[in-house]
Every structure is written in structure tokens, then in C-alpha cells.
Design a protein around this motif. Structure first.
Motif, PDB file in Angstrom:
ATOM      1  N   VAL A  79       0.794  -1.285   0.153  1.00 34.03           N
ATOM      2  CA  VAL A  79      -0.178   0.071  -0.151  1.00 34.03           C
ATOM      3  C   VAL A  79       0.870   1.213  -0.023  1.00 34.03           C
ATOM      4  O   VAL A  79       0.552   2.254  -0.750  1.00 34.03           O
ATOM      5  CB  VAL A  79      -0.876   0.063   1.255  1.00 34.03           C
ATOM      6  CG1 VAL A  79      -1.595   1.316   1.350  1.00 34.03           C
ATOM      7  CG2 VAL A  79      -1.982  -1.132   1.007  1.00 34.03           C
ATOM      8  N   ARG A  80       1.967   1.437   0.846  1.00 36.86           N
ATOM      9  CA  ARG A  80       2.886   2.393   0.635  1.00 36.86           C
ATOM     10  C   ARG A  80       3.419   2.646  -0.643  1.00 36.86           C
ATOM     11  O   ARG A  80       3.389   3.865  -1.087  1.00 36.86           O
ATOM     12  CB  ARG A  80       3.837   2.334   1.745  1.00 36.86           C
ATOM     13  CG  ARG A  80       5.025   3.325   1.832  1.00 36.86           C
ATOM     14  CD  ARG A  80       6.166   2.996   2.368  1.00 36.86           C
ATOM     15  NE  ARG A  80       6.820   1.713   1.890  1.00 36.86           N
ATOM     16  CZ  ARG A  80       7.576   1.771   0.787  1.00 36.86           C
ATOM     17  NH1 ARG A  80       7.678   3.075  -0.033  1.00 36.86           N
ATOM     18  NH2 ARG A  80       8.040   0.743   0.110  1.00 36.86           N
ATOM     19  N   ARG A  81       3.620   1.625  -1.206  1.00 36.80           N
ATOM     20  CA  ARG A  81       4.538   1.922  -2.694  1.00 36.80           C
ATOM     21  C   ARG A  81       3.325   2.168  -3.669  1.00 36.80           C
ATOM     22  O   ARG A  81       3.730   3.087  -4.317  1.00 36.80           O
ATOM     23  CB  ARG A  81       5.006   0.569  -3.216  1.00 36.80           C
ATOM     24  CG  ARG A  81       5.781   0.820  -4.204  1.00 36.80           C
ATOM     25  CD  ARG A  81       7.059  -0.109  -4.454  1.00 36.80           C
ATOM     26  NE  ARG A  81       7.734  -0.237  -5.609  1.00 36.80           N
ATOM     27  CZ  ARG A  81       8.723  -0.826  -5.946  1.00 36.80           C
ATOM     28  NH1 ARG A  81       9.390  -1.834  -4.917  1.00 36.80           N
ATOM     29  NH2 ARG A  81       9.541  -0.638  -7.113  1.00 36.80           N
ATOM     30  N   ALA A  82       1.962   1.726  -3.543  1.00 41.12           N
ATOM     31  CA  ALA A  82       1.108   1.906  -4.591  1.00 41.12           C
ATOM     32  C   ALA A  82       0.305   3.278  -4.433  1.00 41.12           C
ATOM     33  O   ALA A  82       0.021   3.802  -5.304  1.00 41.12           O
ATOM     34  CB  ALA A  82      -0.022   0.653  -4.432  1.00 41.12           C
ATOM     35  N   PHE A  83       0.045   3.826  -2.992  1.00 41.18           N
ATOM     36  CA  PHE A  83      -0.606   4.768  -2.812  1.00 41.18           C
ATOM     37  C   PHE A  83       0.092   5.946  -2.249  1.00 41.18           C
ATOM     38  O   PHE A  83       0.777   7.128  -2.799  1.00 41.18           O
ATOM     39  CB  PHE A  83      -2.086   4.493  -2.103  1.00 41.18           C
ATOM     40  CG  PHE A  83      -2.918   3.473  -2.551  1.00 41.18           C
ATOM     41  CD1 PHE A  83      -3.403   4.189  -3.692  1.00 41.18           C
ATOM     42  CD2 PHE A  83      -2.848   2.249  -2.354  1.00 41.18           C
ATOM     43  CE1 PHE A  83      -4.524   3.228  -4.444  1.00 41.18           C
ATOM     44  CE2 PHE A  83      -3.563   1.293  -2.992  1.00 41.18           C
ATOM     45  CZ  PHE A  83      -4.546   1.853  -3.883  1.00 41.18           C
ATOM     46  N   SER A  84       0.397   5.705  -0.834  1.00 35.22           N
ATOM     47  CA  SER A  84       1.338   6.806  -0.228  1.00 35.22           C
ATOM     48  C   SER A  84       1.804   6.297   1.029  1.00 35.22           C
ATOM     49  O   SER A  84       1.238   5.093   1.549  1.00 35.22           O
ATOM     50  CB  SER A  84       0.204   8.023   0.166  1.00 35.22           C
ATOM     51  OG  SER A  84      -0.668   7.893   0.939  1.00 35.22           O
ATOM     52  N   ASP A  85       2.652   6.913   1.752  1.00 38.29           N
ATOM     53  CA  ASP A  85       2.986   6.657   2.874  1.00 38.29           C
ATOM     54  C   ASP A  85       1.938   6.420   4.172  1.00 38.29           C
ATOM     55  O   ASP A  85       1.895   5.747   5.035  1.00 38.29           O
ATOM     56  CB  ASP A  85       4.351   7.461   3.885  1.00 38.29           C
ATOM     57  CG  ASP A  85       5.677   7.452   2.991  1.00 38.29           C
ATOM     58  OD1 ASP A  85       5.411   6.266   1.979  1.00 38.29           O
ATOM     59  OD2 ASP A  85       6.547   7.570   3.514  1.00 38.29           O
ATOM     60  N   PRO A  86       1.046   7.635   4.381  1.00 39.26           N
ATOM     61  CA  PRO A  86      -0.099   7.632   5.057  1.00 39.26           C
ATOM     62  C   PRO A  86      -0.842   6.415   5.171  1.00 39.26           C
ATOM     63  O   PRO A  86      -1.389   5.599   6.273  1.00 39.26           O
ATOM     64  CB  PRO A  86      -0.653   8.907   5.139  1.00 39.26           C
ATOM     65  CG  PRO A  86       0.225   9.836   4.567  1.00 39.26           C
ATOM     66  CD  PRO A  86       0.860   8.905   3.568  1.00 39.26           C
ATOM     67  N   LEU A  87      -1.245   6.002   3.936  1.00 41.13           N
ATOM     68  CA  LEU A  87      -2.272   5.026   3.818  1.00 41.13           C
ATOM     69  C   LEU A  87      -1.445   3.525   4.164  1.00 41.13           C
ATOM     70  O   LEU A  87      -1.927   2.753   4.793  1.00 41.13           O
ATOM     71  CB  LEU A  87      -2.898   4.870   2.270  1.00 41.13           C
ATOM     72  CG  LEU A  87      -3.779   5.887   1.774  1.00 41.13           C
ATOM     73  CD1 LEU A  87      -4.332   5.908   0.491  1.00 41.13           C
ATOM     74  CD2 LEU A  87      -5.134   5.709   2.953  1.00 41.13           C
TER      75      LEU A  87
END
Length: 638
Positions: A79-87
Motif C-alpha cells: 500500500v505504501r508503494r502503490a498509494f502513499s506513506d499515510p495509507l
């Protein structure tokens, strides 16, 4: 000391990972069966089958993600790589809750299996079951901090025990207690169980398949993850589904549903009442009653073996939490204390301490609400369904965001959309897990309150971690990765590592082990005890040499576990650099791996005097591992 959480080696073969996968996921039935049966009644086998098939669908996404990104973190990394660090943080924070819930649940069930096996009724009653469970957590945490547990060997052995135990229950159960009408007795679909109870049971049945995240975290340590991860995950989980259904069929036959005013739909079987917190022991008792001469020995064997398996699951959940916390801390999602062990301790540290504190709090909270197992099960489904949904969406998103990312395994069944092959299976799977999450949130009071509270606490932790790491809230953090690239033509047989008892030293040793694994080389660890000129070289050993030998003992254990050939030596010398150069000459070393702390960059020289002298006089190549300012907690080192 070097920590095993750093990417060091790829040592797990398909067979070992398959056994670990079965042990991690298959062991969940020990504590999940009674909870699912409370809501599903006679339909328990079909609910377990349906959720097992859904988990296999989810596994496709985990297999693609783990093969493409073989590092710790699981769904949080995807999820961090696909979207963002917060998600990515939200996903990881939810998973961290799941690890804590598994620790708390297994601890609560241990006294019930042991007490039921030996007739120790005192430890199975409230509040003493909670007291014993908390004591087990504390003892395990202390053991892990004092001495590193070789979890791979233990997990493989316990997986074998789990297979034997569950096969015994299934085979003997079908032979002695199976009834052909077992799955229809007391069933009035829509009434007993009601549709709402079936939906609740489906969300809680995810508890019977815990361990998927833990296995995914092994991707960084698996040989050929592109082939090994998908194959072993499917075989392991497939075997789990089959045995879960078989054992639950036996359980429903042994304890058919009967009127029970306190049950959700007014009916319940013995699995969800008398044996709620030791369901497999209940099945063993029913089988034992049919064995010639009585089956007390069989009940004791099942009770003890399942208790030992629960303790192993607890230990591997702690290890999984450590890996997850390490992966998150590297990207400034958790404080840096979670990214490395404490000096002088085993390679656990902050994550183990957090688990040893928070898991007992969960036990006390669950005990206070009066339905401990059900409360924790609802809380687990809250976290795991967030992770499953997010992981599948991340795999879909990465297809568009990083189309050139090497994917040794791809989820089959794709539909082209704007030139991107979008996998259909994860889209359907994400929709199903999202629906289950919604029902979990609405139907479990504990999850509705405790789940959002946990996420709110996570927001505070994330903000503090970002500020401490000097990163913006929405920015992407990138950890330092040492360059391990050597000349293609170089043949590497011996790697010399001068051991430094510091944070840089930990990273250097981890780097050397990874390099050795990639090149199939041996690591020679040299610990130099510097002797002042005022003392003879053969003076009586002091504290420095004793600490060095203790450190080398720990290095031997880590290397043995990681499958790296290791040689160690302690020498006494006046000059560190001269001792390192002499050792490299004697060994005919191919490369020396050294570390350089960031603090030297504020001086006129880039490296420390020791590193500089070795660079000038070494008879072989020298690799210097260095890190940007602020990556390590302090700037000590060579």
C-alpha cells in the motif's frame, strides 16, 4: 549486534516455507473453531470453506506483491508503494493490532488447553485464565530478549505436530463420531442460524486463517520468491482449508446444536459453549470416549500439543510484529527505536516490549467486557479485513503506477484498461473483503469502539514519527540502502568483517551476510581488542574482550540460522587497522567490509582514521558502508 530483521539472506526453501505456512495458518483453528461455531452452528464447515476460498483469492494478490517486492511489511509495503506513506501506515497499524490480538488470544487459550488436558480447572476459570495468559506472554517476551529463539526450526517442528494432531482428529473423528446428518441437524436457514449470524460468522472466520501476513514477511528470506511464494502459499493454505473443514465436520458431529437461551440464535453446540476456548480438546474428548479403554491419553496428548503450538504461534506473532515494525520504522512511520535492537539485547527490542505491554492490556479489556474471545475475534477481523482489502487494491494500483515493475508472478485473469492489464480477481476480492469489514464493524461492539480508537492512536504515533524523522506528513520516506554491487567478474570466497559494537557495526555485519548469501561466500568476523601501550599484549583479559566473545556467540547463532558459513576470531593488537590488514593477508580475503559513521563528515577527512588506513594498506578490495546523517540513532562507529 547485527539483527535478523535486516535483509540478510535468502535461506528458506519451498519445503520449509510450506511447512511454516501450514503451521502458521493451520494452527488458527485451535482458537477459531469455537468462536465461528457460536454464530454458524451446524453450518460451521461451510462457513470455514467459503472464507478459506476467499483467503485463497486474497493470496493471489499477496503472492504477486511479495514476489515483486520481497521485503518485510506485507500489505503495508504494498500500500505504501502503490498509494502513499499515510495509507501504508494505516494498513500496517491495523496489521500490528492483529499481531497483538493473536498474541492475546493464544495466551488466553493456553490455560484452557492445559487445564482441560490435566484437569486443572483452576486455571480455566476467570480471572485466572487471563492471569496465566499474561504470565505466558511475559515469560515469552523475557526469553526472546535474553536469548534469540530459532523460530524457523521450532515453527517447522510445530507445523509437523499440528498436521499430525489435526489429521488424527479428522481420521479418528470420521471413524468414531461422524454422523451423516450432522450438517443438517438443527438447521433452519435464515432462522438457525439467522442471516445476520451467518454474515457475522463469515467475518469472524477470517480468524481461522491468521498467519498470511507473517508468511508474506518471509519473502525477503525466501530463495526464488517469484516461484516459491505463490506455490507454497497455495499449497499451505489449500491444505489448511481441507483440514479445517474436515475437523469442523467432526466437531459438529460430536457436539450437535441444542437449545441454548444465551446463544445468538437460541441454539448452540458444545464447541461454542463448554469448549469455546479449547474446541479441539473438546473434539479429542468426544473421540476419547469412543476409544477402547478410554482416551485420557489421547486427550492429554492433544491438549499438550495444542498448547505448545499456541505458544509457538504467539512467538511467531511477536516475530511478525517485529518485522512489520522494522519495515514501518525504516520509512519513518514508527519511531526509529523499532528499526533496530537495543544494544546488548537479543535482536528484538521495542516491538517485543510493546507487544508484552499492549497484548496483556487487550486481555484485561476483553476480560472486563465479559466475552473475551468474541471481543478479540471481532477486533481481529476489523484489522485483517482492512489489510486484505488494501493489499488487493494496491496490487491493482501498482499495475498502472509501475507497469515495468518486475513481477515474477502475476495474478491471472486480466482485462486491458487504458493499455494496462487490470487483474479482475483482486477487484472482486477487495469488494468482498470490504463488505465483510463493514459487517464486522457494525456487528461487533468491541470492533466498533476499539478499532477506531486504535486508528486514532495511530495517527498520533505517525505524526510524532514523521516529525522525529524530519519528514512531511504526506511525503515519501526513503531508507538508505547500501550498495552491494561488486565487479561482475569478481569471485568472492571470503569476506572479512571487523566487528564493531555499534549501530554502524550492526548494519555492516548485516550487509556482509547478505553479500555472502548472494555470492555463496564465507564470512570471517574479526573482533580486535585494542591493548594500550602500557600493557603487554598477553595481559589478563578485561571487560572488552569478554563483551567481544559474548557478541561473537550471538553472531554465530544468527549466521547459523541464516545459513551463512561463519568463522570468528578475537585478536589483541595495538592498532585496529594493522590487525585488520594482517588478518586480510593471512586469510587471503577477497573483500573487507567496513562501516563509517556520518559524524566523520564534519571533520576534514571523509572516513575515520581506521577506515582510511585500511583503504590504503589492504591487500584486497574494501567495501565501506556509510549512511546519511540522521539515519542511525547516533553517529558512533568506525
Amino acid at each position: 549486534m547485527a539483527k535478523p530483521l535486516t535483509d540478510t539472506t535468502r535461506r528458506l526453501r519451498a519445503r520449509s516455507l510450506g511447512l511454516v505456512a501450514y503451521g502458521e495458518i493451520g494452527s488458527s483453528l485451535i482458537f477459531a473453531l469455537g468462536i465461528v461455531a457460536l454464530w454458524a452452528d451446524a453450518l460451521t464447515p461451510w462457513v470455514l470453506l467459503a472464507v478459506g476460498l476467499l483467503v485463497l483469492v486474497v493470496t493471489l494478490s499477496y503472492a504477486e506483491g511479495a514476489a515483486a517486492m520481497p521485503e518485510a511489511g506485507g500489505a503495508a509495503t504494498f500500500v505504501r508503494r502503490a498509494f502513499s506513506d499515510p495509507l501504508g501506515f494505516v494498513t500496517g497499524w491495523a496489521l500490528f493490532l492483529d499481531y497483538l490480538v493473536v498474541i492475546a488470544l493464544t495466551a488466553l487459550f493456553v490455560p484452557h488447553y492445559l487445564g482441560g488436558a490435566f484437569g486443572w480447572d483452576g486455571i480455566t476459570a476467570r480471572p485466572w485464565d487471563a492471569v496465566v495468559g499474561i504470565a505466558v506472554i511475559a515469560a515469552l517476551a523475557v526469553v526472546r530478549r535474553i536469548r534469540r529463539i530459532r523460530l524457523y526450526a521450532v515453527a517447522v517442528v510445530m507445523a509437523g505436530v499440528a498436521v499430525v494432531a489435526q489429521l488424527s482428529l479428522a481420521i479418528l473423528g470420521f471413524a468414531l463420531v461422524w454422523r451423516s446428518d450432522a450438517l443438517t441437524v438443527g438447521v433452519d436457514l435464515g432462522t438457525t442460524p439467522s442471516w445476520s449470524s451467518i454474515v457475522v460468522a463469515l467475518s469472524l472466520a477470517t480468524l481461522a486463517y491468521t498467519g498470511l501476513e507473517t508468511i508474506t514477511n518471509f519473502a525477503a528470506e525466501v530463495r526464488e520468491p517469484g516461484r516459491t511464494m505463490p506455490r507454497t502459499l497455495f499449497l499451505g493454505i489449500g491444505a489448511v482449508v481441507v483440514l479445517n473443514v474436515a475437523v469442523s465436520m467432526v466437531g459438529v458431529s460430536a457436539y450437535p446444536v441444542q437449545p441454548s437461551p444465551g446463544a445468538p440464535d437460541g441454539v448452540a453446540g458444545g464447541l461454542s459453549t463448554e469448549w469455546l476456548q479449547a474446541p479441539l480438546l473438546g473434539i479429542a474428548t468426544a473421540i476419547g470416549d469412543e476409544l477402547p479403554g478410554g482416551g485420557a491419553w489421547f486427550e492429554a496428548a492433544i491438549g499438550v500439543s495444542e498448547a505448545l503450538i499456541l505458544v509457538t504461534v504467539m512467538a511467531t506473532a511477536m516475530a511478525g510484529g517485529e518485522r512489520l515494525a522494522y519495515a514501518m520504522a525504516r520509512y519513518d512511520m514508527l519511531p526509529h527505536a523499532f528499526a533496530r535492537p537495543e544494544r546488548g539485547a537479543s535482536p528484538t527490542g521495542a516491538a517485543t516490549l510493546a507487544a508484552a505491554v499492549i497484548a496483556p492490556v487487550l486481555i484485561v479489556l476483553a476480560d472486563s467486557v465479559g466475552d473475551g474471545a468474541r471481543f478479540l475475534a471481532g477486533l481481529y477481523s476489523f484489522g485483517v479485513l482492512i489489510a486484505m482489502t488494501a493489499a488487493q487494491l494496491a496490487v491493482v494500483r501498482l499495475r498502472a503506477r509501475e507497469p515495468d515493475l518486475p513481477r515474477p508472478f502475476r495474478v491471472p485473469g486480466n482485462i486491458p484498461w487504458r493499455g494496462v492489464p487490470i487483474p479482475v480477481v483482486p477487484v472482486i476480492g477487495a469488494l468482498l473483503t470490504a463488505v465483510l469489514w463493514g459487517t464486522s464493524l457494525l456487528t461487533h461492539g468491541g470492533a466498533l469502539i476499539a478499532g477506531p480508537v486504535w486508528l486514532a492512536l495511530g495517527v498520533v504515533v505517525y505524526l510524532v514519527s514523521r516529525r522525529a524523522g524530519g519528514k512531511t506528513l504526506l511525503g515519501r520516506a526513503t531508507p538508505a540502502v547500501p550498495d552491494l554491487v561488486a565487479a561482475p567478474e569478481q569471485e568472492m570466497r571470503t569476506i572479512l568483517v571487523p566487528l564493531k559494537l555499534s549501530n554502524v557495526g550492526e548494519e555492516v555485519l548485516a550487509t556482509a551476510m547478505k553479500l555472502a548469501a548472494e555470492r555463496e561466500a564465507a564470512v570471517h568476523v574479526l573482533c580486535v581488542v585494542k591493548v594500550p601501550l602500557a600493557q603487554p599484549l598477553d595481559a589478563v583479559s578485561g571487560d572488552d574482550e569478554d563483551r567481544a566473545r559474548e557478541a561473537l556467540d550471538e553472531v554465530r547463532e544468527i549466521a547459523e540460522e541464516h545459513g551463512v558459513e561463519l568463522r570468528v576470531r578475537v585478536v589483541r593488537a595495538r592498532s585496529l587497522s594493522e590487525a585488520i590488514i594482517a588478518e586480510a593477508q593471512d586469510l587471503a580475503a577477497d573483500v573487507i567490509v567496513l562501516g563509517s559513521a556520518p559524524r566523520w563528515r564534519s571533520h576534514k577527512r571523509f572516513f575515520s582514521p581506521t577506515v582510511d588506513e585500511v583503504l590504503r594498506g589492504a591487500p584486497c578490495e574494501v567495501m565501506v558502508v556509510t549512511y546519511p546523517e540522521g539515519v542511525l540513532p547516533d553517529d558512533e562507529g568506525s
